[in-house]
Motif scaffolding. Sequence first.
Motif, mmCIF file in Angstrom:
data_model
loop_
_atom_site.group_PDB
_atom_site.id
_atom_site.type_symbol
_atom_site.label_atom_id
_atom_site.label_comp_id
_atom_site.label_asym_id
_atom_site.label_seq_id
_atom_site.Cartn_x
_atom_site.Cartn_y
_atom_site.Cartn_z
ATOM 1 N N TYR A 25 0.814 -1.239 0.007
ATOM 2 C CA TYR A 25 -0.026 -0.143 -0.043
ATOM 3 C C TYR A 25 0.807 1.133 0.074
ATOM 4 O O TYR A 25 2.036 0.868 0.174
ATOM 5 N N VAL A 27 2.167 3.963 1.876
ATOM 6 C CA VAL A 27 3.418 4.396 2.593
ATOM 7 C C VAL A 27 4.526 3.122 2.651
ATOM 8 O O VAL A 27 5.494 3.445 2.554
ATOM 9 N N ILE A 43 4.209 10.932 -1.280
ATOM 10 C CA ILE A 43 3.354 9.863 -1.354
ATOM 11 C C ILE A 43 2.394 10.109 -2.411
ATOM 12 O O ILE A 43 1.865 9.128 -2.990
ATOM 13 N N HIS A 47 1.004 7.259 -5.145
ATOM 14 C CA HIS A 47 -0.574 7.090 -5.411
ATOM 15 C C HIS A 47 -0.604 7.571 -7.173
ATOM 16 O O HIS A 47 -1.569 6.559 -7.577
ATOM 17 N N TYR A 63 -9.398 -3.168 -0.588
ATOM 18 C CA TYR A 63 -9.281 -2.567 0.582
ATOM 19 C C TYR A 63 -8.971 -3.700 1.642
ATOM 20 O O TYR A 63 -9.560 -4.497 1.636
ATOM 21 N N ARG A 70 -3.683 4.553 11.891
ATOM 22 C CA ARG A 70 -4.046 5.214 10.479
ATOM 23 C C ARG A 70 -5.527 5.691 10.954
ATOM 24 O O ARG A 70 -6.497 5.959 9.805
ATOM 25 N N ARG A 73 -8.629 3.623 9.387
ATOM 26 C CA ARG A 73 -9.073 3.421 8.063
ATOM 27 C C ARG A 73 -8.357 2.542 7.481
ATOM 28 O O ARG A 73 -7.091 2.042 7.806
ATOM 29 N N ARG A 74 -8.904 1.764 6.348
ATOM 30 C CA ARG A 74 -8.346 0.603 5.828
ATOM 31 C C ARG A 74 -7.175 1.017 4.628
ATOM 32 O O ARG A 74 -7.177 2.102 4.185
ATOM 33 N N LYS A 75 -6.099 0.120 4.553
ATOM 34 C CA LYS A 75 -5.356 0.293 3.635
ATOM 35 C C LYS A 75 -5.747 -0.127 2.249
ATOM 36 O O LYS A 75 -6.380 -1.275 2.027
ATOM 37 N N LEU A 76 -5.429 0.595 1.236
ATOM 38 C CA LEU A 76 -5.738 0.515 -0.310
ATOM 39 C C LEU A 76 -4.518 -0.367 -0.793
ATOM 40 O O LEU A 76 -3.371 0.088 -0.876
ATOM 41 N N ARG B 9 -11.132 6.214 -3.525
ATOM 42 C CA ARG B 9 -9.755 6.258 -3.108
ATOM 43 C C ARG B 9 -9.738 7.149 -1.784
ATOM 44 O O ARG B 9 -8.462 6.808 -1.210
ATOM 45 N N LEU B 10 -10.528 7.499 -1.603
ATOM 46 C CA LEU B 10 -10.240 8.525 -0.507
ATOM 47 C C LEU B 10 -9.840 8.116 0.730
ATOM 48 O O LEU B 10 -8.777 8.105 1.552
ATOM 49 N N GLU B 11 -10.373 6.857 1.232
ATOM 50 C CA GLU B 11 -10.225 6.087 2.322
ATOM 51 C C GLU B 11 -8.584 5.831 2.425
ATOM 52 O O GLU B 11 -7.973 5.986 3.321
ATOM 53 N N GLY B 12 -8.058 5.108 1.459
ATOM 54 C CA GLY B 12 -6.805 4.808 1.418
ATOM 55 C C GLY B 12 -5.847 5.733 1.365
ATOM 56 O O GLY B 12 -4.779 5.760 2.185
ATOM 57 N N ILE B 13 -5.955 6.717 0.804
ATOM 58 C CA ILE B 13 -5.210 7.954 0.676
ATOM 59 C C ILE B 13 -5.438 8.647 1.795
ATOM 60 O O ILE B 13 -4.466 8.848 2.747
ATOM 61 N N GLN B 14 -6.322 8.842 2.751
ATOM 62 C CA GLN B 14 -6.310 9.302 3.993
ATOM 63 C C GLN B 14 -5.589 8.791 4.940
ATOM 64 O O GLN B 14 -4.811 8.980 5.796
ATOM 65 N N GLY B 15 -5.735 7.195 4.833
ATOM 66 C CA GLY B 15 -5.157 6.417 5.790
ATOM 67 C C GLY B 15 -3.682 6.565 5.880
ATOM 68 O O GLY B 15 -2.945 6.552 6.535
ATOM 69 N N ASP B 16 -3.322 6.418 4.357
ATOM 70 C CA ASP B 16 -1.575 6.557 4.330
ATOM 71 C C ASP B 16 -1.272 8.010 4.774
ATOM 72 O O ASP B 16 0.037 7.866 5.668
#
Lengths: 109, 864
Positions: A25, A27, A43, A47, A63, A70, A73-76, B9-16
């Motif tokens: 993901y 990071v 970052i 992305h 996800y 975090r 929040r879930r990791k993408l 994508r929002l959630e993943g980006i915010q998480g990062d």
Amino acid sequence: MKGTHLGEFEEVVLLIVAVLYDNAYGVAIQEEIAKRSGRKVTISTVHSALHRLDKKGYATSRYGEATATRGGRRKLLFTVTPAGEKVLNQSRRLRNDLWDSIPELAFKF
Amino acid sequence: MEAICDPQRLEGIQGDLAELYEERLEHKGKIRAKWAYFFDALGFLRPFAWKKPNISTLNHLYMFRNYLKVGLRNLNKHRGYTLINMLGLVISFTCCLLIGLHLQDELSFDRYHVKKDRLFRLVNQVAGASYENGIAKVSEPWAPEAKATIPEIQDACRFVFVGQSLFTKDDQQYYERGGLYTDASVFNMFSWKLLEGEAEQVLTAPNSIVLTQTLAEKYFPNGNALGESLTIDNEQVWKVTGIVEDVPENSHFTFNFLVSLNSYTPPDQGDKWVRWNQYYSYVLLDEEQSKAEAESKLDQMLDKHLEAEQAAAYTPFLQPIASIHLQSKLHREMSTNGDLSYIYIYAIIGLFILLIACSNFVNLSTARATHRAKEVGVRKVIGANRKSLIFQFLSESTIVVATAAIIALGATRLLLPALNSFLNKSLQLDLFNNLYLLGGLIIMVLFTGLLAGTYPALVLSSFRPIQVLKGSGGNLFSFFKRGGVANRGQLLRKGLVVFQFMIATFLIVASLVVSGQLRYINNKNLGFNKDQIINIPLSFPLDQTKISTFKADLQNMPGVLNVSASANQPGGSDFGVPYQAVGLPEDQQPAMRCLVVDENFLDTYEIKLADGRGFSSDIATDSNVYLINETAAKQLGWNKPLEERMAMPAVEREPAPIVGIVKDFHFHSLHEPITPLYFFMEKTWFSQLNVKLDANRINETLETIEDRWDQYEADLPFRYSFFDRRFGALHAAERRTGRMISILTLLAIFITALGLFGLTTYTAEKRTKEMGIRKVFGASWMDILSLFSKEVLILVGIGVALATPIAWIVSSNWLKNFAYNIGLGVGFFLLAACLALGIALLTVSYHAWISARRSPVVSIRHEV
């Protein structure tokens, strides 16, 4: 969709997605790039590259599980698709071919 | 970020971002981590991360062209309905725009002052006075003393009327009115823009005058008015110290020139704190909230300066300046004020008219839904979803409404001059500098478009394709009978017809009552004759010999029936000079108004005597005797008033007998009941001549009088006014509103009838075949007429029944404003009901007649 060409940075990112396998993901990829090549990228650049890979069909995203860090929040998470593997192989093969066809004398400076 | 980021994508980006932040928080500290977070977040401002446009919207945009095309074709195909809809909408929009402009102007009064929130008028309520609400003017020392002693009051300013003055500049000589004496602080408090001169300085010296731009240009067309002087009334010289922009019309008072208040000497009337209430006083508070505090301190101030009895009767209070025009109804207002209730009336009527036009739109669209049913069916089969159909019909109705709005704008522009001359205003239709109007118009279009479009859109989009298309092979009757498409919304349609006629009936009753009351006022026997009397103002200082010769001269003219001199006249200002009824306790002496007149006054105005005699020039002592009216005699409670005496100690008039009792007459507007009144003769107070003319030769008589005037007063131009017009001005507001309501009512009825006409056109068309068959079976045209009208008449009847109680409540409340009114008879309601039913019947019978006349051969062959 514009082109299917795999750019240099995209190739690196895609390889690292493969390397990290189950934990690829934003990071983590950023850190891995820094660790392996010393390149410092933001970052959003990561992305952006991931997005392009996604659009070209070389990587897919899903996800992961929610974590306590975090902010919940879930990791993408990204994985390499078969098409991705194919393009990586192509690229590798191209390089190998090229390496193989370098005359020995070429690197004698 | 959430606003622009692709939600996938929002959630993943915010998480990062959060993870990076936490990591940096450990290593680098909070501030740097935050900054880093911020810049990282900024980094995502790239196209890839943005939300993707919704693909279906693109489809909508494409389809929109198709909607537009189909919509226009449809409008074009049914031109009659389009015309009815458009006409209704255009009329109602025009009404709304005009009403809106008027209301906006009324509501904007005095709001242009920068300090408007802190500006208040200081007024006084006097317990037991004939004016219940209070008086708009106070006496001289109030405002300056308040400014000096009350910390909440930062500044104060007083105004006194200058009265009509003769301005002389070289060979130019004009009467100017609308002047005010005022304090130097005026430009500190009010936001009138001084073009020349210094705000602090202009009105400090005595005999300084500040002209408005218009007046300055009149006397000094070459500019440089500053420092010049004007001769006033052939004696004083006033120096121009400043020029001020013309006062905006939306002010509760205006002026043409300002004169420094220290040039004005009030007459010596005794106690300054009580006498000579001629000062309109305004104060500037430190903040809006300190009003109550300041009022209580004002009360204390009066306690200190007045005798206890008087201080107890006086209640000073403050009025916010912006509220004066619409809400203040005091004695001696500076100018005629508006009325908040009329604002509501206009707003409500405007809304009613809009609603009636909307109802037409809804009715016609749903009624004619069958015509579009096939289209809806086909669209659905091809793949339109309900949402897109609703969008289609809404956009169609909005286009119709918007077109109507544009036409209405043009109509408004055309009609505005007429409205302006009617209201005596100068309203402007300046769409782009008037954001409220523009906004209002857009809201009106969207509101109407949605209101009128929603229901038809919902109905039309709900058709089931199978049901609709099944019928399409044969004729459309097949699904009327199944209670399908056509019957949708029938209840609503009926409801709307009821609603329209309810409003129409209400408006009919209202306008009947208003016009009835106005006719009553115009024709009511006032107890005196107001016609063919002219008032000629006298010049000052008074020259008694000149006046009597002039009077005698006039009296001998053939066209003049009677001449009298007086200080005031019915309906004018009546001096509130205190009197004393000799021998009666204080609490038995009602507040009385007075007329200061000579011996011919009663004859000139044809006022009748009930008892005793009038003033006579042959009796020398008549310069100090009194006449009272019947009401005064009754309220004073004397057994034999003619043997009693009155005095006016305030103006040093000794007790003197009452010699006559005058029959009650309406010397004020019919809003008020007749109040106690007394007459006395005081030659030095006279200010005008009242001349009764022969109705047959008014014009030539006026010319002769003017010739004669020039002999006596060579320096002064001849002026006069007709008394009945001045007296009529007391009811000007009602008359104006009455006419407005009548016009608006007519329009509302017209739109209602238009809608009904459209609806019956449709019904008639639908039932052509049925009528043909009925005729074959022997129906007469009466049968057909009753068939058509029965339902409509029931609906109208319900509307009338619903409107009656509302109209009754509203009209009886309005009539309560008048002390003398016609009373609310059943006649009004019967007439209104007959009118409503008659109009409905007339509208319907046109189609019934057509249907009845048509040969059955034609109608049976008719295909819908």
